[in-house]
Design a protein around this motif. Structure first.
Motif, PDB file in Angstrom:
ATOM      1  N   SER A   7      13.810  -3.518  -6.350  1.00  0.00           N
ATOM      2  CA  SER A   7      13.947  -4.731  -4.996  1.00  0.00           C
ATOM      3  C   SER A   7      12.646  -4.759  -3.552  1.00  0.00           C
ATOM      4  O   SER A   7      13.013  -5.023  -2.835  1.00  0.00           O
ATOM      5  CB  SER A   7      15.796  -3.998  -4.545  1.00  0.00           C
ATOM      6  OG  SER A   7      15.526  -2.698  -3.513  1.00  0.00           O
ATOM      7  N   LYS A   8      12.240  -3.279  -3.507  1.00  0.00           N
ATOM      8  CA  LYS A   8      10.975  -3.027  -2.330  1.00  0.00           C
ATOM      9  C   LYS A   8      10.101  -4.531  -2.707  1.00  0.00           C
ATOM     10  O   LYS A   8       9.999  -4.774  -3.684  1.00  0.00           O
ATOM     11  CB  LYS A   8      10.761  -2.039  -2.254  1.00  0.00           C
ATOM     12  CG  LYS A   8      11.686  -0.730  -2.214  1.00  0.00           C
ATOM     13  CD  LYS A   8      11.289   0.641  -2.148  1.00  0.00           C
ATOM     14  CE  LYS A   8      10.448   1.173  -3.549  1.00  0.00           C
ATOM     15  NZ  LYS A   8       9.801   2.629  -3.426  1.00  0.00           N
ATOM     16  N   PHE A   9       9.526  -4.792  -2.023  1.00  0.00           N
ATOM     17  CA  PHE A   9       8.293  -5.374  -1.288  1.00  0.00           C
ATOM     18  C   PHE A   9       7.209  -4.575  -2.162  1.00  0.00           C
ATOM     19  O   PHE A   9       6.735  -3.637  -1.731  1.00  0.00           O
ATOM     20  CB  PHE A   9       8.144  -5.369   0.388  1.00  0.00           C
ATOM     21  CG  PHE A   9       6.236  -6.247   0.643  1.00  0.00           C
ATOM     22  CD1 PHE A   9       6.504  -7.286  -0.214  1.00  0.00           C
ATOM     23  CD2 PHE A   9       6.479  -5.538   1.210  1.00  0.00           C
ATOM     24  CE1 PHE A   9       5.288  -7.959   0.510  1.00  0.00           C
ATOM     25  CE2 PHE A   9       4.485  -5.912   2.252  1.00  0.00           C
ATOM     26  CZ  PHE A   9       4.491  -7.225   1.156  1.00  0.00           C
ATOM     27  N   HIS A  10       6.558  -4.989  -2.968  1.00  0.00           N
ATOM     28  CA  HIS A  10       5.404  -4.074  -3.808  1.00  0.00           C
ATOM     29  C   HIS A  10       4.258  -3.941  -2.905  1.00  0.00           C
ATOM     30  O   HIS A  10       2.760  -3.637  -2.785  1.00  0.00           O
ATOM     31  CB  HIS A  10       5.852  -4.489  -5.322  1.00  0.00           C
ATOM     32  CG  HIS A  10       6.086  -4.031  -5.949  1.00  0.00           C
ATOM     33  ND1 HIS A  10       6.354  -3.893  -6.966  1.00  0.00           N
ATOM     34  CD2 HIS A  10       7.972  -3.250  -5.445  1.00  0.00           C
ATOM     35  CE1 HIS A  10       7.809  -3.350  -7.822  1.00  0.00           C
ATOM     36  NE2 HIS A  10       8.843  -2.856  -6.298  1.00  0.00           N
ATOM     37  N   THR A  11       3.340  -5.201  -2.900  1.00  0.00           N
ATOM     38  CA  THR A  11       1.604  -5.976  -2.745  1.00  0.00           C
ATOM     39  C   THR A  11       1.794  -4.994  -1.014  1.00  0.00           C
ATOM     40  O   THR A  11       0.264  -4.167  -1.233  1.00  0.00           O
ATOM     41  CB  THR A  11       1.635  -6.573  -1.844  1.00  0.00           C
ATOM     42  OG1 THR A  11       2.391  -7.736  -2.650  1.00  0.00           O
ATOM     43  CG2 THR A  11       0.962  -7.631  -2.265  1.00  0.00           C
ATOM     44  N   GLY A  12       2.540  -4.524  -0.079  1.00  0.00           N
ATOM     45  CA  GLY A  12       2.516  -4.027   1.150  1.00  0.00           C
ATOM     46  C   GLY A  12       0.822  -4.780   1.437  1.00  0.00           C
ATOM     47  O   GLY A  12       0.728  -5.824   1.492  1.00  0.00           O
ATOM     48  N   CYS A  13       1.302  -4.636   3.307  1.00  0.00           N
ATOM     49  CA  CYS A  13       0.291  -5.012   4.386  1.00  0.00           C
ATOM     50  C   CYS A  13       0.147  -4.779   5.015  1.00  0.00           C
ATOM     51  O   CYS A  13       0.206  -3.460   5.780  1.00  0.00           O
ATOM     52  CB  CYS A  13       1.339  -6.721   4.581  1.00  0.00           C
ATOM     53  SG  CYS A  13       2.935  -6.283   5.435  1.00  0.00           S
ATOM     54  N   LEU A  14      -0.532  -5.653   6.214  1.00  0.00           N
ATOM     55  CA  LEU A  14      -0.813  -3.805   7.560  1.00  0.00           C
ATOM     56  C   LEU A  14       0.757  -3.516   8.071  1.00  0.00           C
ATOM     57  O   LEU A  14       0.923  -2.635   8.248  1.00  0.00           O
ATOM     58  CB  LEU A  14      -0.719  -5.111   9.094  1.00  0.00           C
ATOM     59  CG  LEU A  14      -1.167  -4.380  10.202  1.00  0.00           C
ATOM     60  CD1 LEU A  14      -2.774  -3.975   9.392  1.00  0.00           C
ATOM     61  CD2 LEU A  14      -2.061  -5.900  11.408  1.00  0.00           C
ATOM     62  N   GLU A  15       1.856  -4.067   8.105  1.00  0.00           N
ATOM     63  CA  GLU A  15       2.813  -3.607   9.110  1.00  0.00           C
ATOM     64  C   GLU A  15       3.687  -2.635   7.766  1.00  0.00           C
ATOM     65  O   GLU A  15       3.778  -1.691   8.728  1.00  0.00           O
ATOM     66  CB  GLU A  15       3.569  -4.262   8.776  1.00  0.00           C
ATOM     67  CG  GLU A  15       5.368  -4.221   9.535  1.00  0.00           C
ATOM     68  CD  GLU A  15       6.302  -5.814   9.361  1.00  0.00           C
ATOM     69  OE1 GLU A  15       6.286  -6.498   9.173  1.00  0.00           O
ATOM     70  OE2 GLU A  15       7.582  -4.982   9.114  1.00  0.00           O
ATOM     71  N   THR A  16       3.289  -2.448   7.056  1.00  0.00           N
ATOM     72  CA  THR A  16       3.675  -1.594   5.929  1.00  0.00           C
ATOM     73  C   THR A  16       3.221  -0.160   6.243  1.00  0.00           C
ATOM     74  O   THR A  16       3.468   1.060   6.228  1.00  0.00           O
ATOM     75  CB  THR A  16       4.167  -2.099   4.652  1.00  0.00           C
ATOM     76  OG1 THR A  16       3.493  -2.352   3.631  1.00  0.00           O
ATOM     77  CG2 THR A  16       5.230  -2.877   4.665  1.00  0.00           C
ATOM     78  N   LEU A  17       1.585  -1.009   6.163  1.00  0.00           N
ATOM     79  CA  LEU A  17       0.628   0.149   5.951  1.00  0.00           C
ATOM     80  C   LEU A  17       0.094   0.981   7.137  1.00  0.00           C
ATOM     81  O   LEU A  17      -0.891   1.831   7.512  1.00  0.00           O
ATOM     82  CB  LEU A  17      -0.650  -0.510   4.819  1.00  0.00           C
ATOM     83  CG  LEU A  17       0.455  -0.558   3.553  1.00  0.00           C
ATOM     84  CD1 LEU A  17      -0.765  -1.483   2.476  1.00  0.00           C
ATOM     85  CD2 LEU A  17       0.246   0.767   2.417  1.00  0.00           C
ATOM     86  N   LYS A  18      -0.096   0.571   8.199  1.00  0.00           N
ATOM     87  CA  LYS A  18      -0.580   0.863   9.242  1.00  0.00           C
ATOM     88  C   LYS A  18      -0.414   1.916   9.875  1.00  0.00           C
ATOM     89  O   LYS A  18       0.807   2.652   9.350  1.00  0.00           O
ATOM     90  CB  LYS A  18      -0.030  -0.187  10.631  1.00  0.00           C
ATOM     91  CG  LYS A  18      -1.412  -0.122  12.023  1.00  0.00           C
ATOM     92  CD  LYS A  18      -0.729  -1.344  12.996  1.00  0.00           C
ATOM     93  CE  LYS A  18       0.406  -1.171  13.800  1.00  0.00           C
ATOM     94  NZ  LYS A  18       0.989  -2.125  14.267  1.00  0.00           N
ATOM     95  N   GLY A  19      -1.385   2.869   9.985  1.00  0.00           N
ATOM     96  CA  GLY A  19      -1.087   4.046  10.296  1.00  0.00           C
ATOM     97  C   GLY A  19      -0.737   5.580   8.997  1.00  0.00           C
ATOM     98  O   GLY A  19      -0.301   6.209   9.056  1.00  0.00           O
ATOM     99  N   THR A  20      -1.363   4.162   7.851  1.00  0.00           N
ATOM    100  CA  THR A  20      -1.365   5.387   6.731  1.00  0.00           C
ATOM    101  C   THR A  20      -2.078   6.451   7.176  1.00  0.00           C
ATOM    102  O   THR A  20      -3.314   6.698   7.422  1.00  0.00           O
ATOM    103  CB  THR A  20      -1.281   4.508   5.108  1.00  0.00           C
ATOM    104  OG1 THR A  20      -0.869   3.788   5.583  1.00  0.00           O
ATOM    105  CG2 THR A  20      -1.776   5.428   4.335  1.00  0.00           C
ATOM    106  N   THR A  21      -1.697   7.776   6.626  1.00  0.00           N
ATOM    107  CA  THR A  21      -3.201   8.849   6.687  1.00  0.00           C
ATOM    108  C   THR A  21      -3.762   9.596   5.486  1.00  0.00           C
ATOM    109  O   THR A  21      -2.796   8.981   4.702  1.00  0.00           O
ATOM    110  CB  THR A  21      -1.606  10.842   6.920  1.00  0.00           C
ATOM    111  OG1 THR A  21      -1.151  10.566   6.173  1.00  0.00           O
ATOM    112  CG2 THR A  21      -1.286  10.109   8.905  1.00  0.00           C
ATOM    113  N   GLU A  22      -4.774   9.853   5.340  1.00  0.00           N
ATOM    114  CA  GLU A  22      -5.450  10.690   5.210  1.00  0.00           C
ATOM    115  C   GLU A  22      -4.900  11.404   3.838  1.00  0.00           C
ATOM    116  O   GLU A  22      -4.761  10.894   2.241  1.00  0.00           O
ATOM    117  CB  GLU A  22      -6.368  11.293   4.649  1.00  0.00           C
ATOM    118  CG  GLU A  22      -7.492  11.558   3.850  1.00  0.00           C
ATOM    119  CD  GLU A  22      -9.220  12.089   4.332  1.00  0.00           C
ATOM    120  OE1 GLU A  22      -9.577  11.780   5.460  1.00  0.00           O
ATOM    121  OE2 GLU A  22      -9.767  11.892   3.416  1.00  0.00           O
ATOM    122  N   GLN A  23      -3.297  12.201   4.413  1.00  0.00           N
ATOM    123  CA  GLN A  23      -3.074  13.096   3.563  1.00  0.00           C
ATOM    124  C   GLN A  23      -1.618  11.795   2.343  1.00  0.00           C
ATOM    125  O   GLN A  23      -1.542  12.522   1.964  1.00  0.00           O
ATOM    126  CB  GLN A  23      -1.833  13.723   4.664  1.00  0.00           C
ATOM    127  CG  GLN A  23      -1.518  15.146   3.742  1.00  0.00           C
ATOM    128  CD  GLN A  23      -0.265  16.136   4.443  1.00  0.00           C
ATOM    129  OE1 GLN A  23      -0.836  16.301   5.834  1.00  0.00           O
ATOM    130  NE2 GLN A  23       0.134  16.753   4.123  1.00  0.00           N
TER     131      GLN A  23
END
Ligand SMILES: [Zn+2]
Length: 533
Positions: free
Chosen positions: A179-195
């Motif tokens: 049911s989730k949003f699959h592609t991802g965008c700036l809003e969902t991925l901003k701040g993703t860490t290397e870890q």
């Protein structure tokens, strides 16, 4: 038209057995010590060399707090590796050798692939292999790649296919990952860490969860040496296998009706039924059988009936392995303005067709025809090459296993009646989402990621009840046997044969001697003075 059909019958029946024209292609399948599944394809006639790596994890495994992470990792993996640390070295090498690469993230798997001129293949393969051996996941470039993912999402926003797909997902059970949003965008991925990236990589990217395919003119022995040298370096890893249930919808005693306003001017009625996973029964071809029957366009078909009523311009139906966790059946009817007004009747007729399938004997003749057609295709169609073929083989090896990786389409085991009726039992109103798509429909909601305007109602009552056991009109029936399938294959006559001649026409049959395929094309050269009148 009748006359020409007769000629088809004359031409196709007397063929004799013919050697397989594709026999030059050879295969080898192996599993490396680290668990990586490999399919090697050697063929001297290939124009390009290609490879694909399929990883058995996709967007469904995204953490709730990091939607699009699987897709983001796919982008980051491409950038640089310990052995080839220069940014974009891989892309530049491929370009210099007439090649290119790409990748995609699906719900349940991620695929990486490239093709290149033969002389650049061994080096390109080494660069490719290192994505999975020692990717840098260099954080310096993370921001740039988030923007690339975001741009991809923006590009999808004005496309109705993406809009409706995401809308459908949003109507699945909230607790289900589909049911989730699959592609991802700036809003969902901003701040993703290397870890976060490394953790996802180390959790799911293990050789036991991956399959590699290679297509090259190199001998199988040479290919095996190359593959062992490079891909044995992928460290064995204890990985997590992502799992989820097939039940994306709860059963509901109501018509779940979604009215959608598209961007393009189109009118459609779309039905969607989630089904249990089917990939383990790939040889029974039950899902193909239902799709083939529903989608028939000949006499007695659902489409011909809808056209006669002036309701439809097109119909497509398919049952597919949407993911390894669930399958689905989808029916899309292209509506005329009259069909849009009468969409309830169109929906009733679609449900009547499922009722017809459930109450009719198992259509074994269609199953056999599908098998004959698949055999013909296997023998006489181009075998495919480049990334398209590499992707298909690697994905199939990962989903269906090494044994049938290169021949999933032509792999037929036995018809399974029990399964057929069981599958049809899911095509019921209580397990269905209905989408009515047209400009000007009244809506009151906006989908979160694409801004699609829609409304959602759950209708109980008389109409919903009538869909449970609709009456099947007499004019609708299962497809009749196809009389034009050849029973024997082979060359008929090498010299042209005069088939018919009268005062109006002369008809010759000429055997093609170059491609030798059991295919007929008819060319008419009509001489008439009327053309100038
Ligand atoms: Zn992408």
């Amino acid at each position: 038209m009748k006359k020409f059909s007769l000629f088809f019958a004359i031409l196709l029946v007397p063929f004799l057995a013919l050697a397989n024209p594709a026999s030059k292609r050879t295969y080898r399948k192996l599993v490396l010590k680290n668990g990586l599944k490999v399919v090697l394809v050697s063929d001297a006639s290939l124009n390009v060399s290609s490879a694909s790596m399929d990883v058995g994890v996709g967007s469904l495994a995204d953490p709730d707090k990091r939607l699009g992470l699987a897709h983001f990792l796919e982008h980051m993996l491409f950038l640089a590796t310990k052995k080839y640390p220069k940014l974009n070295e891989y892309g530049e090498y491929l370009k210099a050798h007439g090649g290119y690469s790409n990748a995609f993230t699906a719900a349940d798997h991620t695929n990486y692939h490239f093709q290149v001129n033969h002389d650049g293949f061994p080096e390109a393969l080494d660069r490719f292999g290192h994505f999975f051996i020692d990717p840098l996941l260099d954080y310096k470039y993370a921001q740039r790649e988030v923007m690339a993912v975001d741009a991809e999402h923006r590009k999808n926003i004005p496309q109705d296919t993406w809009r409706i797909m995401q809308l459908r997902r949003s109507l699945f059970k909230k607790s289900h990952p589909a049911s989730k949003f699959h592609t991802g965008c700036l809003e969902t991925l901003k701040g993703t860490t290397e870890q976060e990236l490394r953790e996802f990589f180390e959790t799911y990217y293990g050789p036991t969860n991956m399959a590699l395919s290679i297509l090259s003119p190199l001998s199988l022995d040479e290919q095996e040496r190359l593959v062992r040298k490079i891909f044995s370096q992928i460290p064995s890893r204890k990985i997590k296998i992502f799992e989820c249930s097939w039940k994306v919808l709860d059963p509901k005693n109501a018509l779940r009706l979604v009215r959608v306003v598209p961007l393009k001017d189109m009118r459609q009625l779309k039905l969607y039924f989630p089904l249990p996973p089917q990939y383990k029964k790939v040889g029974e071809k039950t899902i193909n059988l239902i799709g083939m029957t529903m989608g028939d366009e000949g006499k007695g078909s659902l489409l011909s009936y809808l056209k006669k009523l002036g309701y439809a311009t097109s119909l497509s139906a398919g049952v597919g392995n949407e993911t390894r966790f669930f399958s689905s059946c989808g029916v899309t009817v292209g509506l005329t303005p009259k069909g849009l007004q009468n969409w309830r009747q169109v929906l009733t007729l679609c449900m009547a067709y499922f009722e017809l399938l459930r109450s009719s004997p198992y259509p074994k003749h269609i199953w056999k025809e599908m098998k004959t057609l698949a055999k013909l295709k296997e023998l006489y169609s181009p075998k495919g090459e480049g990334t398209d073929r590499a992707i298909a083989i690697a994905s199939n090896a990962n989903l269906y296993g090494l044994k049938i990786a290169e021949k999933v389409e032509s792999y037929f085991t036995h018809p399974d009646e029990k399964d057929y009726y069981q599958l049809l039992s899911y095509m019921k109103p209580s397990n269905m989402l209905v989408f009515l798509v047209a400009k000007g429909l009244k809506t009151d909601k906006k989908e979160k990621w694409y801004g699609t305007q829609y409304s959602y109602v759950e209708e109980k009552g008389k109409f919903f009840e009538s869909l449970q056991k609709p009456t099947v009109p007499k004019a609708i029936h299962l497809p009749l046997p196809n009389p034009f399938l050849p029973k024997r294959l082979g060359i008929y006559r090498e010299r042209p044969v005069l088939i018919a001649k009268n005062r109006y026409y002369t008809l010759w049959y000429g055997q093609d001697l170059e491609f030798r395929r059991p295919k007929v094309s008819i060319m008419l050269h009509i001489l008439t003075p009327n053309a100038y009148n």
